[in-house]
Scaffold this motif. Structure first.
Motif, PDB file in Angstrom:
ATOM      1  N   ASP A  24     -37.867 -46.714 -19.381  1.00 57.71           N
ATOM      2  CA  ASP A  24     -38.768 -46.216 -20.426  1.00 57.71           C
ATOM      3  C   ASP A  24     -38.656 -47.021 -21.712  1.00 57.71           C
ATOM      4  O   ASP A  24     -39.647 -47.290 -22.378  1.00 57.71           O
ATOM      5  N   THR A  25     -37.422 -47.350 -22.100  1.00 53.67           N
ATOM      6  CA  THR A  25     -37.145 -48.147 -23.300  1.00 53.67           C
ATOM      7  C   THR A  25     -35.948 -49.031 -22.991  1.00 53.67           C
ATOM      8  O   THR A  25     -35.418 -48.996 -21.881  1.00 53.67           O
ATOM      9  N   GLY A  26     -35.488 -49.752 -23.979  1.00 51.98           N
ATOM     10  CA  GLY A  26     -34.294 -50.572 -23.794  1.00 51.98           C
ATOM     11  C   GLY A  26     -33.006 -49.777 -23.713  1.00 51.98           C
ATOM     12  O   GLY A  26     -31.932 -50.344 -23.523  1.00 51.98           O
ATOM     13  N   SER A  27     -33.103 -48.439 -23.836  1.00 47.74           N
ATOM     14  CA  SER A  27     -31.907 -47.607 -23.715  1.00 47.74           C
ATOM     15  C   SER A  27     -32.146 -46.339 -22.890  1.00 47.74           C
ATOM     16  O   SER A  27     -31.319 -45.438 -22.884  1.00 47.74           O
ATOM     17  N   ARG A  28     -33.269 -46.276 -22.172  1.00 47.34           N
ATOM     18  CA  ARG A  28     -33.574 -45.101 -21.335  1.00 47.34           C
ATOM     19  C   ARG A  28     -34.146 -45.550 -20.000  1.00 47.34           C
ATOM     20  O   ARG A  28     -35.070 -46.362 -19.951  1.00 47.34           O
ATOM     21  N   LEU A  29     -33.580 -44.982 -18.930  1.00 48.19           N
ATOM     22  CA  LEU A  29     -34.022 -45.325 -17.591  1.00 48.19           C
ATOM     23  C   LEU A  29     -33.901 -44.114 -16.682  1.00 48.19           C
ATOM     24  O   LEU A  29     -33.357 -43.083 -17.072  1.00 48.19           O
ATOM     25  N   THR A  30     -34.405 -44.248 -15.462  1.00 46.85           N
ATOM     26  CA  THR A  30     -34.352 -43.170 -14.485  1.00 46.85           C
ATOM     27  C   THR A  30     -33.771 -43.704 -13.185  1.00 46.85           C
ATOM     28  O   THR A  30     -34.203 -44.752 -12.702  1.00 46.85           O
ATOM     29  N   ILE A  31     -32.790 -42.968 -12.636  1.00 47.42           N
ATOM     30  CA  ILE A  31     -32.193 -43.267 -11.330  1.00 47.42           C
ATOM     31  C   ILE A  31     -32.192 -41.960 -10.549  1.00 47.42           C
ATOM     32  O   ILE A  31     -31.692 -40.946 -11.038  1.00 47.42           O
ATOM     33  N   ASP A  32     -32.727 -41.981  -9.325  1.00 47.23           N
ATOM     34  CA  ASP A  32     -32.748 -40.782  -8.470  1.00 47.23           C
ATOM     35  C   ASP A  32     -33.258 -39.558  -9.218  1.00 47.23           C
ATOM     36  O   ASP A  32     -32.637 -38.494  -9.176  1.00 47.23           O
ATOM     37  N   GLU A  33     -34.363 -39.708  -9.918  1.00 45.67           N
ATOM     38  CA  GLU A  33     -35.003 -38.625 -10.670  1.00 45.67           C
ATOM     39  C   GLU A  33     -34.185 -38.143 -11.869  1.00 45.67           C
ATOM     40  O   GLU A  33     -34.577 -37.205 -12.550  1.00 45.67           O
ATOM     41  N   GLN A  34     -33.033 -38.759 -12.141  1.00 44.15           N
ATOM     42  CA  GLN A  34     -32.199 -38.386 -13.285  1.00 44.15           C
ATOM     43  C   GLN A  34     -32.563 -39.270 -14.471  1.00 44.15           C
ATOM     44  O   GLN A  34     -32.419 -40.493 -14.405  1.00 44.15           O
ATOM     45  N   ARG A  35     -33.071 -38.646 -15.557  1.00 41.99           N
ATOM     46  CA  ARG A  35     -33.385 -39.385 -16.780  1.00 41.99           C
ATOM     47  C   ARG A  35     -32.075 -39.659 -17.508  1.00 41.99           C
ATOM     48  O   ARG A  35     -31.282 -38.747 -17.742  1.00 41.99           O
ATOM     49  N   ILE A  36     -31.863 -40.902 -17.878  1.00 42.82           N
ATOM     50  CA  ILE A  36     -30.599 -41.332 -18.466  1.00 42.82           C
ATOM     51  C   ILE A  36     -30.851 -42.033 -19.793  1.00 42.82           C
ATOM     52  O   ILE A  36     -31.738 -42.879 -19.901  1.00 42.82           O
ATOM     53  N   VAL A  39     -23.556 -32.958 -17.861  1.00 43.11           N
ATOM     54  CA  VAL A  39     -25.000 -32.919 -17.686  1.00 43.11           C
ATOM     55  C   VAL A  39     -25.500 -31.490 -17.856  1.00 43.11           C
ATOM     56  O   VAL A  39     -26.610 -31.257 -18.298  1.00 43.11           O
ATOM     57  N   LEU A  40     -24.654 -30.505 -17.564  1.00 42.44           N
ATOM     58  CA  LEU A  40     -25.056 -29.106 -17.699  1.00 42.44           C
ATOM     59  C   LEU A  40     -25.320 -28.719 -19.148  1.00 42.44           C
ATOM     60  O   LEU A  40     -26.036 -27.765 -19.409  1.00 42.44           O
ATOM     61  N   THR A  41     -24.745 -29.459 -20.109  1.00 42.87           N
ATOM     62  CA  THR A  41     -24.947 -29.134 -21.516  1.00 42.87           C
ATOM     63  C   THR A  41     -26.153 -29.853 -22.105  1.00 42.87           C
ATOM     64  O   THR A  41     -26.495 -29.638 -23.245  1.00 42.87           O
ATOM     65  N   VAL A  42     -26.779 -30.712 -21.324  1.00 43.82           N
ATOM     66  CA  VAL A  42     -27.917 -31.480 -21.805  1.00 43.82           C
ATOM     67  C   VAL A  42     -29.198 -30.718 -21.517  1.00 43.82           C
ATOM     68  O   VAL A  42     -29.394 -30.192 -20.424  1.00 43.82           O
ATOM     69  N   ASP A  43     -30.070 -30.647 -22.507  1.00 44.80           N
ATOM     70  CA  ASP A  43     -31.377 -30.027 -22.329  1.00 44.80           C
ATOM     71  C   ASP A  43     -32.085 -30.757 -21.186  1.00 44.80           C
ATOM     72  O   ASP A  43     -32.191 -31.982 -21.206  1.00 44.80           O
ATOM     73  N   GLU A  54     -34.373 -33.527 -21.926  1.00 43.32           N
ATOM     74  CA  GLU A  54     -33.806 -34.730 -22.532  1.00 43.32           C
ATOM     75  C   GLU A  54     -33.117 -35.594 -21.476  1.00 43.32           C
ATOM     76  O   GLU A  54     -32.734 -35.118 -20.414  1.00 43.32           O
ATOM     77  N   ALA A  55     -32.923 -36.855 -21.806  1.00 47.96           N
ATOM     78  CA  ALA A  55     -32.197 -37.752 -20.925  1.00 47.96           C
ATOM     79  C   ALA A  55     -30.696 -37.544 -21.118  1.00 47.96           C
ATOM     80  O   ALA A  55     -30.229 -37.374 -22.245  1.00 47.96           O
ATOM     81  N   ALA A  56     -29.954 -37.533 -20.028  1.00 50.00           N
ATOM     82  CA  ALA A  56     -28.510 -37.328 -20.088  1.00 50.00           C
ATOM     83  C   ALA A  56     -27.822 -38.561 -20.670  1.00 50.00           C
ATOM     84  O   ALA A  56     -28.087 -39.683 -20.236  1.00 50.00           O
TER      85      ALA A  56
END
Length: 157
Positions: free
Chosen positions: A23-35, A84-88, A91-93
């Motif tokens: 998505d950006t230079g600091s956000r990506l997705t792996i296995d449906e997990q936004r990071i 990850v449980l504390t992340v909305d 939002e990306a983890a």
């Protein structure tokens, strides 16, 4: 005990796989997990900067492309910095990621397309200074730090 800082320990919920999207230079997705790459901040896709000759460039898109090229068709492993449980879920983890044995988050700072974030407790400060001294990426021109740019975009000063 020394005065050195260290990054938080990794919880056990890791994600490993091929990057589905960047998505950006600091956000990506792996296995449906936004990071979100923990400890760094890269420009948003629509952020513009000036290059070394004073020409406008789409530095946010360039940072996104850089992360895409680095990760394309390669296995990335990411470790949550906070549970990850504390992340909305919207939002990306926040995670630290590795690729071929190196710190992917730090690599984005090293090539100059991401900045050290305060949350890293200085982990990437020296790397950022090296990128700045070598005029890598963003440092080769003029830019507004991504966090400041976002505040201005949202009308907060």
């Amino acid at each position: 005990m020394s005065g050195a800082t260290s990054a938080p320990a990794f919880p056990s919920d890791s994600v490993t796989g091929f990057v589905q999207s960047v998505d950006t230079g600091s956000r990506l997705t792996i296995d449906e997990q936004r990071i979100r790459l923990w400890g760094i901040d890269a420009p948003d896709r629509d952020q513009a900067c000036l290059d070394g000759e004073g020409q406008a460039q789409r530095c946010g898109e360039i940072a996104r492309i850089a992360l895409d090229v680095i990760t394309r068709e390669r296995r990335v492993t990411c470790h949550p910095v906070t549970s990850v449980l504390t992340v909305d879920p919207a939002e990306a983890a926040p995670m630290r990621c590795t690729l071929d044995g190196y710190d992917l988050n730090g690599r984005m700072v090293m090539i100059g397309y991401a900045l050290n974030r305060a949350e890293s407790a200085g982990l990437y400060t020296a790397t950022e200074a090296q990128a700045r001294d070598r005029q890598m990426g963003l440092w080769g021109g003029v830019f507004v730090p991504p966090a400041v740019w976002r505040e201005r975009k949202l009308g907060r000063r």
